[in-house]
Each structure stands twice: as structure tokens, then as C-alpha cells.
Write a protein that holds these residues in place. Structure first.
Motif, PDB file in Angstrom:
ATOM      1  N   ALA A  41       0.964  -1.264  -0.038  1.00  0.00           N
ATOM      2  CA  ALA A  41      -0.051   0.050   0.059  1.00  0.00           C
ATOM      3  C   ALA A  41       0.799   1.262   0.156  1.00  0.00           C
ATOM      4  O   ALA A  41       1.808   1.425   0.465  1.00  0.00           O
ATOM      5  N   ASP A  42       0.449   2.321  -0.774  1.00  0.00           N
ATOM      6  CA  ASP A  42       1.010   3.473  -0.507  1.00  0.00           C
ATOM      7  C   ASP A  42       1.129   4.165   0.732  1.00  0.00           C
ATOM      8  O   ASP A  42       0.061   4.355   1.334  1.00  0.00           O
ATOM      9  N   PRO A  43       2.434   4.489   1.183  1.00  0.00           N
ATOM     10  CA  PRO A  43       2.242   4.767   2.684  1.00  0.00           C
ATOM     11  C   PRO A  43       1.566   6.308   2.807  1.00  0.00           C
ATOM     12  O   PRO A  43       1.541   6.722   3.771  1.00  0.00           O
ATOM     13  N   ALA A  44       1.518   7.186   1.694  1.00  0.00           N
ATOM     14  CA  ALA A  44       0.862   8.331   1.596  1.00  0.00           C
ATOM     15  C   ALA A  44      -0.594   8.347   1.599  1.00  0.00           C
ATOM     16  O   ALA A  44      -1.413   9.348   2.052  1.00  0.00           O
ATOM     17  N   ALA A  45      -1.146   6.959   1.331  1.00  0.00           N
ATOM     18  CA  ALA A  45      -2.622   6.875   1.410  1.00  0.00           C
ATOM     19  C   ALA A  45      -3.200   7.092   2.887  1.00  0.00           C
ATOM     20  O   ALA A  45      -2.479   6.812   3.679  1.00  0.00           O
ATOM     21  N   PRO A  46      -4.478   7.165   2.974  1.00  0.00           N
ATOM     22  CA  PRO A  46      -5.181   7.472   4.322  1.00  0.00           C
ATOM     23  C   PRO A  46      -4.922   6.044   4.771  1.00  0.00           C
ATOM     24  O   PRO A  46      -5.006   4.985   4.116  1.00  0.00           O
ATOM     25  N   GLU A  47      -4.762   5.760   6.437  1.00  0.00           N
ATOM     26  CA  GLU A  47      -4.857   4.404   6.779  1.00  0.00           C
ATOM     27  C   GLU A  47      -5.914   3.629   6.453  1.00  0.00           C
ATOM     28  O   GLU A  47      -5.709   2.307   6.058  1.00  0.00           O
ATOM     29  N   ILE A  48      -6.980   3.918   6.458  1.00  0.00           N
ATOM     30  CA  ILE A  48      -8.226   3.039   6.054  1.00  0.00           C
ATOM     31  C   ILE A  48      -7.823   2.744   4.708  1.00  0.00           C
ATOM     32  O   ILE A  48      -8.150   1.508   4.363  1.00  0.00           O
ATOM     33  N   GLY A  49      -7.398   3.418   3.787  1.00  0.00           N
ATOM     34  CA  GLY A  49      -7.308   3.031   2.468  1.00  0.00           C
ATOM     35  C   GLY A  49      -6.182   1.894   2.483  1.00  0.00           C
ATOM     36  O   GLY A  49      -6.228   0.794   1.646  1.00  0.00           O
ATOM     37  N   ARG A  50      -5.169   2.102   3.131  1.00  0.00           N
ATOM     38  CA  ARG A  50      -4.182   1.033   3.191  1.00  0.00           C
ATOM     39  C   ARG A  50      -4.507  -0.225   3.736  1.00  0.00           C
ATOM     40  O   ARG A  50      -4.336  -1.329   3.095  1.00  0.00           O
ATOM     41  N   LEU A  51      -5.288  -0.270   4.802  1.00  0.00           N
ATOM     42  CA  LEU A  51      -5.953  -1.354   5.333  1.00  0.00           C
ATOM     43  C   LEU A  51      -6.817  -2.205   4.304  1.00  0.00           C
ATOM     44  O   LEU A  51      -6.545  -3.428   4.096  1.00  0.00           O
ATOM     45  N   VAL A  52      -7.648  -1.465   3.733  1.00  0.00           N
ATOM     46  CA  VAL A  52      -8.512  -2.177   2.787  1.00  0.00           C
ATOM     47  C   VAL A  52      -7.723  -2.782   1.348  1.00  0.00           C
ATOM     48  O   VAL A  52      -8.061  -3.648   0.964  1.00  0.00           O
ATOM     49  N   HIS A  53      -6.727  -2.081   1.269  1.00  0.00           N
ATOM     50  CA  HIS A  53      -5.862  -2.489  -0.052  1.00  0.00           C
ATOM     51  C   HIS A  53      -5.438  -3.804   0.474  1.00  0.00           C
ATOM     52  O   HIS A  53      -5.624  -4.837  -0.304  1.00  0.00           O
ATOM     53  N   TYR A  54      -4.974  -4.272   1.580  1.00  0.00           N
ATOM     54  CA  TYR A  54      -4.360  -5.301   1.890  1.00  0.00           C
ATOM     55  C   TYR A  54      -5.637  -6.445   2.044  1.00  0.00           C
ATOM     56  O   TYR A  54      -5.308  -7.529   1.658  1.00  0.00           O
ATOM     57  N   ALA A  55      -6.812  -5.980   2.613  1.00  0.00           N
ATOM     58  CA  ALA A  55      -7.825  -6.637   2.611  1.00  0.00           C
ATOM     59  C   ALA A  55      -8.176  -7.208   1.330  1.00  0.00           C
ATOM     60  O   ALA A  55      -8.612  -8.431   1.235  1.00  0.00           O
ATOM     61  N   THR A  56      -8.315  -6.525   0.227  1.00  0.00           N
ATOM     62  CA  THR A  56      -8.599  -7.075  -0.907  1.00  0.00           C
ATOM     63  C   THR A  56      -7.912  -8.010  -1.778  1.00  0.00           C
ATOM     64  O   THR A  56      -8.051  -8.271  -2.764  1.00  0.00           O
ATOM     65  N   CYS A 102     -11.441 -14.292   4.891  1.00  0.00           N
ATOM     66  CA  CYS A 102     -10.162 -14.055   4.382  1.00  0.00           C
ATOM     67  C   CYS A 102      -9.720 -12.791   4.409  1.00  0.00           C
ATOM     68  O   CYS A 102      -8.690 -12.355   4.718  1.00  0.00           O
ATOM     69  N   ALA A 103     -10.618 -11.999   3.870  1.00  0.00           N
ATOM     70  CA  ALA A 103     -10.217 -10.374   4.027  1.00  0.00           C
ATOM     71  C   ALA A 103     -10.257  -9.720   5.149  1.00  0.00           C
ATOM     72  O   ALA A 103      -9.526  -8.816   5.499  1.00  0.00           O
ATOM     73  N   ALA A 104     -11.065 -10.348   6.319  1.00  0.00           N
ATOM     74  CA  ALA A 104     -10.765  -9.648   7.474  1.00  0.00           C
ATOM     75  C   ALA A 104      -9.461 -10.143   8.259  1.00  0.00           C
ATOM     76  O   ALA A 104      -8.961  -9.502   8.792  1.00  0.00           O
ATOM     77  N   PRO A 346       1.047 -16.015 -13.004  1.00  0.00           N
ATOM     78  CA  PRO A 346       0.388 -14.723 -13.290  1.00  0.00           C
ATOM     79  C   PRO A 346      -0.506 -14.435 -12.316  1.00  0.00           C
ATOM     80  O   PRO A 346      -1.643 -15.435 -11.826  1.00  0.00           O
ATOM     81  N   ARG A 347      -0.441 -13.312 -11.685  1.00  0.00           N
ATOM     82  CA  ARG A 347      -1.364 -12.938 -10.597  1.00  0.00           C
ATOM     83  C   ARG A 347      -2.724 -12.316 -11.008  1.00  0.00           C
ATOM     84  O   ARG A 347      -2.957 -11.773 -12.054  1.00  0.00           O
ATOM     85  N   SER A 348      -3.652 -12.640 -10.224  1.00  0.00           N
ATOM     86  CA  SER A 348      -5.128 -12.159 -10.375  1.00  0.00           C
ATOM     87  C   SER A 348      -5.191 -10.786 -10.205  1.00  0.00           C
ATOM     88  O   SER A 348      -4.378 -10.100  -9.409  1.00  0.00           O
ATOM     89  N   LEU A 349      -6.144 -10.180 -10.696  1.00  0.00           N
ATOM     90  CA  LEU A 349      -6.531  -8.665 -10.440  1.00  0.00           C
ATOM     91  C   LEU A 349      -7.378  -8.356  -9.191  1.00  0.00           C
ATOM     92  O   LEU A 349      -8.179  -9.338  -8.913  1.00  0.00           O
ATOM     93  N   ARG A 350      -7.298  -7.092  -8.644  1.00  0.00           N
ATOM     94  CA  ARG A 350      -8.660  -6.810  -8.007  1.00  0.00           C
ATOM     95  C   ARG A 350      -9.093  -5.437  -8.409  1.00  0.00           C
ATOM     96  O   ARG A 350      -8.258  -4.407  -9.137  1.00  0.00           O
ATOM     97  N   ARG A 351     -10.378  -5.059  -8.076  1.00  0.00           N
ATOM     98  CA  ARG A 351     -10.924  -3.759  -8.301  1.00  0.00           C
ATOM     99  C   ARG A 351     -10.041  -2.583  -7.438  1.00  0.00           C
ATOM    100  O   ARG A 351      -9.834  -3.074  -6.452  1.00  0.00           O
ATOM    101  N   PRO A 352     -10.318  -1.571  -7.674  1.00  0.00           N
ATOM    102  CA  PRO A 352      -9.807  -0.491  -6.742  1.00  0.00           C
ATOM    103  C   PRO A 352     -10.342  -0.242  -5.749  1.00  0.00           C
ATOM    104  O   PRO A 352     -11.484  -0.508  -5.559  1.00  0.00           O
ATOM    105  N   VAL A 353      -9.450   0.200  -4.582  1.00  0.00           N
ATOM    106  CA  VAL A 353     -10.066   0.242  -3.325  1.00  0.00           C
ATOM    107  C   VAL A 353     -11.167   1.439  -3.211  1.00  0.00           C
ATOM    108  O   VAL A 353     -12.369   0.850  -2.597  1.00  0.00           O
ATOM    109  N   ALA A 354     -11.363   2.392  -3.921  1.00  0.00           N
ATOM    110  CA  ALA A 354     -12.605   3.245  -4.120  1.00  0.00           C
ATOM    111  C   ALA A 354     -13.525   2.562  -4.562  1.00  0.00           C
ATOM    112  O   ALA A 354     -14.795   2.891  -4.192  1.00  0.00           O
TER     113      ALA A 354
END
Length: 360
Positions: A41-56, A102-104, A346-354
């Protein structure tokens, strides 16, 4: 949740002819998109965005990503996105809730890396609430989140040491669920028979085949456009224009071909892991997902791969037979996974956090 089918084996030549020489490697730069998806996760992103990024980045059935993350002044809530159900393969939403588990687990591991302690509770509305407080510490499993993947390839057939099996069992310890490891060839063969029988039943069901086909992405363009689903290349299968793949898939997806591949995959594995929760309800399905996610992260740290083989859990008549083989006839086996050493895919994709988060 979580099965991943290898499809379209042997269809590449026909696809090239049908496409009139279509450049199968054309389209968007899939590898660049995948690499960006799996970055820390981008360290400049808000904390909640960082947490959700890893959850996804958690494992999830058919890569449907059936989650919504809700954040505000209280706990972070993880809600089921019922528009992304797979009602044929998962009519009672068992895999959906295991996916949320898994996400939690990923979210809580990410919170620990941020110095936050976390506590999980399950609501009557089907939402998972994660309360955060100061005082957490980073779990070594956190580092494996961006490297974990379900690898639907042949493994190398090597065994896993008793010490590493113990590490896997210990990592998977979650209240309400336990993991059973099966490595004896005769026991693996007996479970494989159930996998193949259930696989044949599912493939003979047109509704199952149609539902699976809806989540298959045959081209890089289709995979990048949706950010979800099962991209052919991730299973080592040929890519082709989406419209060609959709037409060909029902014709080449046969019990004989799939069972041959599945049998080879299981026989190349070091063993099977079956996750069995204490009770058959949504709260414990979440626990099973958490347990698997921790298992998969520990496997990743040990340079092992995992892949789901949930067919005998999804066909109701085979579920009690599997429970009988495992000696847990009073419980419902939740997830069935093979593990071993194999190549990265090859890695699978994810939708954007937003797209998966809402602020309240």
C-alpha cells in the motif's frame, strides 16, 4: 470460494484459426497492471485505504471479490456484496462468508503492521466488525500478503517436512476452526476419488457451467476491464478474444478433460488441507476463511503454493462422505486445499479500493 478451474486445454490452435491470426499477446499490459495491484500500500494513502488495500488481496471464490468495506467513526465493517454471489456453486453463501473471513484476516494483519490491535465480531446482519485500538504488533505473516497466490499448476511432488507441517497447522489456528492435514498417499487417493466424482456432477450441470463461464476472463483486455474474475493465463491456459472464449468454453469444458488435469494436480501435491469449523453457520464460515488465509500466508512464507479443490464440498451428497473419511461426521468440512511446491503463475487482479469502500 473458492475453486479455480483450469479451462480450455488444447483449444489454443482452434482459437487461433477462429480468430484469423488474432495476436493473442495483444491488448493491455496485464503484467504491469497485476504488478501494481500487488504492490504494498502507498504509505501516503489514508490509513483506512491502506488497510482495505491489503484486505482486497485476500483469497476469494471465483475472484468475485464479494465485499464492501464500510468505515467511519466506529469499527471497520466488512459486508457481503450479494450482487457478486455464485448461487449455483454456493447456494447458501458459505464460500462468500469464508471469503469475507479471508479479507478480515488480511485487514487485521495489516492493522497490526500499523501498530493497531484489532478485535473481530460478527453481526446479525452478516457484517464483520473489526474494532481497532492502539497497541498492536506486526505478525510475520503480514509480509506474505503481497506474495500469496492460488497457484493452479502442477507441483513438483516433493514432500513437506514435519517441521513445516507443524508451522502450517500452528498458523491456521483460529477460534472455531481447525485444519486437518492429509499427506498419506492412500488417504489422498480416497479424497481424490470424491473430488473427481463431484467434479463430474458439476460439469454435467449446465447452470454450473454457465455461472462459471460468467466469471472467466479469456483475454487480458477483459480481465483488466473488470478487475475481477478468473483470467485464463492465471491457470496456465491460452488467452484469446473474450467472445471466442465464451463460445468455446462450454464445448471444451468436459468432465474427462478436467478430471484428468485435476488428478494430475493432486498427485503432484505434497498433501491436502481440510478446514473444519465447529458449527455450520455464517460466523464459523468466516472463521474457516480466516484459518485458510493464515495457512496460505504461512505456506507462502515457506515457498509453498496452495489451490482450492472444493468440489466435494459444493455437491451436497459428497460432503458427508468427505466428513466420514476425515472422521468428523458431526461437522461440515468448509474448505479443501492442496499444497506443495510449484511455479509462480500470473497474478489475479483486484478492483480499486475506491470501488469497494464507502465512508459513513
Amino acid at each position: 470460494m473458492m475453486k479455480r478451474r483450469q479451462v480450455l486445454a488444447g483449444a489454443s490452435a482452434a482459437a487461433v484459426v477462429a480468430a484469423g491470426g488474432y495476436a493473442l499477446l495483444g491488448g493491455p499490459d496485464y503484467e504491469a497492471v497485476a504488478a501494481a495491484t500487488w504492490q504494498p500500500a502507498d504509505p501516503a494513502a489514508p490509513e483506512i485505504g491502506r488497510l482495505v488495500h491489503y484486505a482486497t488481496l485476500a483469497a476469494n471464490s471465483h475472484n468475485t471479490q464479494p465485499w464492501i468495506f464500510e468505515a467511519g467513526s466506529g469499527p471497520i465493517r466488512i459486508l457481503p456484496d450479494t450482487t457478486r454471489r455464485t448461487p449455483v456453486a454456493d447456494p447458501d453463501d458459505h464460500h462468500l462468508f469464508a471469503t469475507l473471513g479471508c479479507a478480515a484476516e488480511n485487514l487485521m494483519l495489516a492493522a497490526g503492521a500499523e501498530g493497531k490491535a484489532s478485535a473481530l465480531s460478527f453481526g446479525a446482519d452478516g457484517a464483520i466488525a473489526v474494532d481497532l485500538a492502539p497497541g498492536g504488533a506486526e505478525d510475520p505473516l503480514f509480509a506474505a500478503i503481497t506474495a500469496r497466490q492460488c497457484s493452479r499448476s502442477l507441483y513438483d511432488g516433493s514432500t513437506v517436512s514435519a517441521a513445516d507441517l507443524s508451522l502450517l497447522e500452528r498458523a491456521a489456528q483460529v477460534d472455531g476452526c481447525r485444519v486437518l492435514l492429509v499427506t498419506e498417499p492412500a488417504e489422498v487417493a480416497a479424497i481424490l476419488d470424491l473430488i473427481l466424482a463431484a467434479n463430474a456432477v458439476q460439469i454435467a450441470d449446465p447452470a454450473f457451467v454457465a455461472e462459471l463461464g460468467d466469471w472467466l476472463r479469456f483475454s487480458a483486455a477483459a480481465a483488466v476491464d473488470t478487475g475481477d474474475g478468473l483470467f485464463s493465463a492465471c491457470s496456465g491456459n491460452p488467452t484469446m478474444p473474450q467472445w471466442i472464449g465464451q463460445r468455446m468454453f462450454p464445448r471444451v469444458f468436459t468432465p474427462e478433460a478436467e478430471n484428468e488435469k485435476t488428478a494430475a494436480q493432486v498427485r503432484s501435491s505434497a498433501g491436502l488441507a481440510i478446514f473444519v469449523s465447529d458449527r455450520d453457520d455464517a460466523e464459523h464460515w468466516v472463521a474457516a476463511g480466516r484459518s485458510y488465509q493464515r495457512f496460505a500466508l504461512q505456506a507462502t512464507a515457506l515457498d509453498l503454493k496452495t489451490a482450492f479443490l472444493n468440489q466435494p464440498l459444493e455437491v451436497p451428497e459428497y460432503r458427508p462422505q468427505l466428513a466420514g473419511l476425515l472422521g468428523v461426521t458431526d461437522r461440515r468440512p468448509d474448505l479443501l486445499v492442496r499444497f506443495g511446491r510449484g511455479p509462480a503463475m500470473p497474478r489475479s487482479l483486484r478492483r480499486p479500493v475506491a470501488d469497494v469502500m464507502r465512508m459513513v
